[in-house]
Design a protein around this motif. Structure first.
Motif, PDB file in Angstrom:
ATOM      1  N   ALA A  64       0.823  -1.213   0.000  1.00  0.00           N
ATOM      2  CA  ALA A  64       0.000   0.000   0.000  1.00  0.00           C
ATOM      3  C   ALA A  64       0.854   1.260   0.000  1.00  0.00           C
ATOM      4  O   ALA A  64       0.491   2.271  -0.592  1.00  0.00           O
ATOM      5  CB  ALA A  64      -0.929  -0.004   1.213  1.00  0.00           C
ATOM      6  N   ARG A  65       2.017   1.200   0.646  1.00  0.00           N
ATOM      7  CA  ARG A  65       2.933   2.346   0.662  1.00  0.00           C
ATOM      8  C   ARG A  65       3.645   2.520  -0.669  1.00  0.00           C
ATOM      9  O   ARG A  65       4.104   3.619  -0.997  1.00  0.00           O
ATOM     10  CB  ARG A  65       3.979   2.168   1.759  1.00  0.00           C
ATOM     11  CG  ARG A  65       3.417   2.214   3.168  1.00  0.00           C
ATOM     12  CD  ARG A  65       4.524   2.155   4.209  1.00  0.00           C
ATOM     13  NE  ARG A  65       3.935   2.148   5.542  1.00  0.00           N
ATOM     14  CZ  ARG A  65       3.747   1.053   6.272  1.00  0.00           C
ATOM     15  NH1 ARG A  65       4.140  -0.128   5.798  1.00  0.00           N
ATOM     16  NH2 ARG A  65       3.174   1.140   7.470  1.00  0.00           N
ATOM     17  N   GLY A  66       3.770   1.433  -1.432  1.00  0.00           N
ATOM     18  CA  GLY A  66       4.484   1.491  -2.698  1.00  0.00           C
ATOM     19  C   GLY A  66       3.548   1.608  -3.879  1.00  0.00           C
ATOM     20  O   GLY A  66       3.082   2.691  -4.229  1.00  0.00           O
ATOM     21  N   ALA A  67       3.236   0.469  -4.508  1.00  0.00           N
ATOM     22  CA  ALA A  67       2.343   0.476  -5.673  1.00  0.00           C
ATOM     23  C   ALA A  67       0.969   1.035  -5.316  1.00  0.00           C
ATOM     24  O   ALA A  67       0.335   1.722  -6.120  1.00  0.00           O
ATOM     25  CB  ALA A  67       2.216  -0.941  -6.232  1.00  0.00           C
ATOM     26  N   GLY A  68       0.508   0.706  -4.118  1.00  0.00           N
ATOM     27  CA  GLY A  68      -0.679   1.369  -3.601  1.00  0.00           C
ATOM     28  C   GLY A  68      -2.023   0.781  -3.959  1.00  0.00           C
ATOM     29  O   GLY A  68      -3.050   1.377  -3.635  1.00  0.00           O
ATOM     30  N   SER A  69      -2.072  -0.400  -4.590  1.00  0.00           N
ATOM     31  CA  SER A  69      -3.386  -0.954  -4.931  1.00  0.00           C
ATOM     32  C   SER A  69      -4.178  -1.294  -3.675  1.00  0.00           C
ATOM     33  O   SER A  69      -5.411  -1.289  -3.688  1.00  0.00           O
ATOM     34  CB  SER A  69      -3.232  -2.193  -5.824  1.00  0.00           C
ATOM     35  OG  SER A  69      -2.547  -3.230  -5.144  1.00  0.00           O
ATOM     36  N   ASN A  70      -3.465  -1.583  -2.580  1.00  0.00           N
ATOM     37  CA  ASN A  70      -4.133  -1.901  -1.312  1.00  0.00           C
ATOM     38  C   ASN A  70      -4.288  -0.684  -0.397  1.00  0.00           C
ATOM     39  O   ASN A  70      -4.752  -0.833   0.734  1.00  0.00           O
ATOM     40  CB  ASN A  70      -3.377  -2.997  -0.569  1.00  0.00           C
ATOM     41  CG  ASN A  70      -3.680  -4.379  -1.120  1.00  0.00           C
ATOM     42  OD1 ASN A  70      -4.836  -4.802  -1.164  1.00  0.00           O
ATOM     43  ND2 ASN A  70      -2.645  -5.072  -1.572  1.00  0.00           N
ATOM     44  N   ARG A  71      -3.899   0.502  -0.838  1.00  0.00           N
ATOM     45  CA  ARG A  71      -4.109   1.703  -0.010  1.00  0.00           C
ATOM     46  C   ARG A  71      -5.603   1.929   0.128  1.00  0.00           C
ATOM     47  O   ARG A  71      -6.327   2.019  -0.865  1.00  0.00           O
ATOM     48  CB  ARG A  71      -3.448   2.923  -0.636  1.00  0.00           C
ATOM     49  CG  ARG A  71      -3.681   4.199   0.171  1.00  0.00           C
ATOM     50  CD  ARG A  71      -2.887   5.359  -0.393  1.00  0.00           C
ATOM     51  NE  ARG A  71      -1.463   5.174  -0.179  1.00  0.00           N
ATOM     52  CZ  ARG A  71      -0.815   5.516   0.932  1.00  0.00           C
ATOM     53  NH1 ARG A  71      -1.498   6.057   1.948  1.00  0.00           N
ATOM     54  NH2 ARG A  71       0.481   5.315   1.057  1.00  0.00           N
ATOM     55  N   ARG A  72      -6.052   2.009   1.371  1.00  0.00           N
ATOM     56  CA  ARG A  72      -7.492   2.143   1.605  1.00  0.00           C
ATOM     57  C   ARG A  72      -7.768   3.275   2.590  1.00  0.00           C
ATOM     58  O   ARG A  72      -7.282   3.273   3.721  1.00  0.00           O
ATOM     59  CB  ARG A  72      -8.065   0.817   2.140  1.00  0.00           C
ATOM     60  CG  ARG A  72      -8.089  -0.273   1.076  1.00  0.00           C
ATOM     61  CD  ARG A  72      -8.881  -1.476   1.513  1.00  0.00           C
ATOM     62  NE  ARG A  72      -8.069  -2.472   2.170  1.00  0.00           N
ATOM     63  CZ  ARG A  72      -7.369  -3.426   1.535  1.00  0.00           C
ATOM     64  NH1 ARG A  72      -7.367  -3.486   0.229  1.00  0.00           N
ATOM     65  NH2 ARG A  72      -6.669  -4.314   2.221  1.00  0.00           N
ATOM     66  N   TYR A  73      -8.575   4.230   2.119  1.00  0.00           N
ATOM     67  CA  TYR A  73      -9.072   5.286   2.988  1.00  0.00           C
ATOM     68  C   TYR A  73     -10.281   4.768   3.754  1.00  0.00           C
ATOM     69  O   TYR A  73     -10.903   3.776   3.377  1.00  0.00           O
ATOM     70  CB  TYR A  73      -9.454   6.510   2.157  1.00  0.00           C
ATOM     71  CG  TYR A  73      -8.335   6.989   1.261  1.00  0.00           C
ATOM     72  CD1 TYR A  73      -7.268   7.715   1.785  1.00  0.00           C
ATOM     73  CD2 TYR A  73      -8.327   6.702  -0.111  1.00  0.00           C
ATOM     74  CE1 TYR A  73      -6.234   8.145   0.970  1.00  0.00           C
ATOM     75  CE2 TYR A  73      -7.299   7.128  -0.926  1.00  0.00           C
ATOM     76  CZ  TYR A  73      -6.256   7.851  -0.389  1.00  0.00           C
ATOM     77  OH  TYR A  73      -5.224   8.266  -1.196  1.00  0.00           O
ATOM     78  N   ARG A  74     -10.640   5.455   4.831  1.00  0.00           N
ATOM     79  CA  ARG A  74     -11.784   5.025   5.612  1.00  0.00           C
ATOM     80  C   ARG A  74     -13.052   5.015   4.759  1.00  0.00           C
ATOM     81  O   ARG A  74     -13.244   5.864   3.879  1.00  0.00           O
ATOM     82  CB  ARG A  74     -11.947   5.933   6.838  1.00  0.00           C
ATOM     83  CG  ARG A  74     -11.336   5.349   8.091  1.00  0.00           C
ATOM     84  CD  ARG A  74      -9.843   5.012   7.958  1.00  0.00           C
ATOM     85  NE  ARG A  74      -8.952   6.153   8.001  1.00  0.00           N
ATOM     86  CZ  ARG A  74      -8.353   6.629   9.084  1.00  0.00           C
ATOM     87  NH1 ARG A  74      -8.562   6.049  10.248  1.00  0.00           N
ATOM     88  NH2 ARG A  74      -7.509   7.645   9.014  1.00  0.00           N
TER      89      ARG A  74
END
Length: 262
Positions: free
Chosen positions: A29-39
């Motif tokens: 999530a910190r890198g490619a970011g596909s798993n970065r999730r906002y609330r």
């Protein structure tokens, strides 16, 4: 413009990445970011009208990501921080723009919000929607659902009152629903349901949101046309293939779904 729903946030109460965590999913999530999730939050569109559901602590970044400077209407599911943490910033935007925001929730939720942020009513109009709400050509019905160790939340059923028939439910925080709580989940074209993990191993008494395995049992009972899982923790990897039916998928930030019969 067709009616639609856009996922502004798909994460659980802490979001992804966890600041303290170096698991593979948080690092991705910190890198490619596909798993970065906002609330978790969704934006509904009906023609030129918009309705934001939940306003968590990531609201400012979500607004910037969407290229917006103002939102007029917000509907709240419950008064937990991950769903209301952005309300002070929204109210501040209303103050500077000299525009009143409209905040909708059942009365007990509004009362809790008022206790936490007593100055919000200077900038926001509070509307009790416990008896239902008509927004554009959508009838919105709230009802209480079990939120496990966290008490209860509200889910919302949306039914179109003009044009093609369509019904969907937004239920981000629930678990172990009773028969009475399940009743509004029948006859849906779309169910948006919170699932923190694929299979959560924590003791049942400590839990507050369905996992996907439990959710599939619920889905087999209520038979919605389509299901999208949201409110996901750092235990869920979007790059992984989970054993889900073809009509069940995982939400991603920015995903837009048209609310039209298939």
């Amino acid at each position: 413009m067709k009616d639609s729903v856009t996922f502004w946030g798909t994460g659980d109460s802490m979001g992804v990445p966890r600041v303290y965590c170096s698991c593979d999913i948080c690092d991705e999530a910190r890198g490619a970011g596909s798993n970065r999730r906002y609330r978790s939050s969704i934006m509904l569109h009906a023609g030129d009208s918009e309705l934001l559901v939940d306003c968590g602590p990531d609201w400012r970044g979500q607004m910037e990501r969407a290229g917006k400077r103002f939102v007029e209407r917000v509907l709240i599911t419950h008064a937990h921080f991950d769903h209301i943490g952005g309300l002070p910033e929204w109210a501040d935007a209303c103050r500077w723009l000299k525009r009143k925001g409209r905040l909708y929730a059942p009365l007990e939720v509004l009362q809790t919000i008022q206790k936490q942020f007593p100055w919000l009513q200077n900038q926001l109009q509070f509307h009790d929607c416990a008896g239902g709400l008509q927004w554009e050509h959508w009838r919105i019905r709230p009802w209480r659902v079990c939120h496990g160790k966290n008490g209860y939340s509200y889910a919302y059923r949306f039914e179109r009152t003009a044009g093609p028939s369509y019904a969907f439910v937004y239920c981000p925080d629930s678990i172990r629903l009773s028969d009475e709580e399940k009743a509004p989940l029948f006859g849906l074209q779309l169910l948006i349901l919170g699932t923190n993990f694929y299979k959560e191993e924590a003791a049942p008494a400590t839990r507050s949101v369905y996992d996907m395995v439990e959710a599939l049992e619920l889905i087999s009972e209520i038979s919605p046309g389509r299901v999208i899982f949201t409110h996901m923790s750092h235990g869920v990897d979007l790059a992984r293939s989970y054993p889900l039916p073809s009509f069940v998928s995982l939400a991603q930030t920015g995903l837009t779904i048209e609310l039209e019969p298939s």
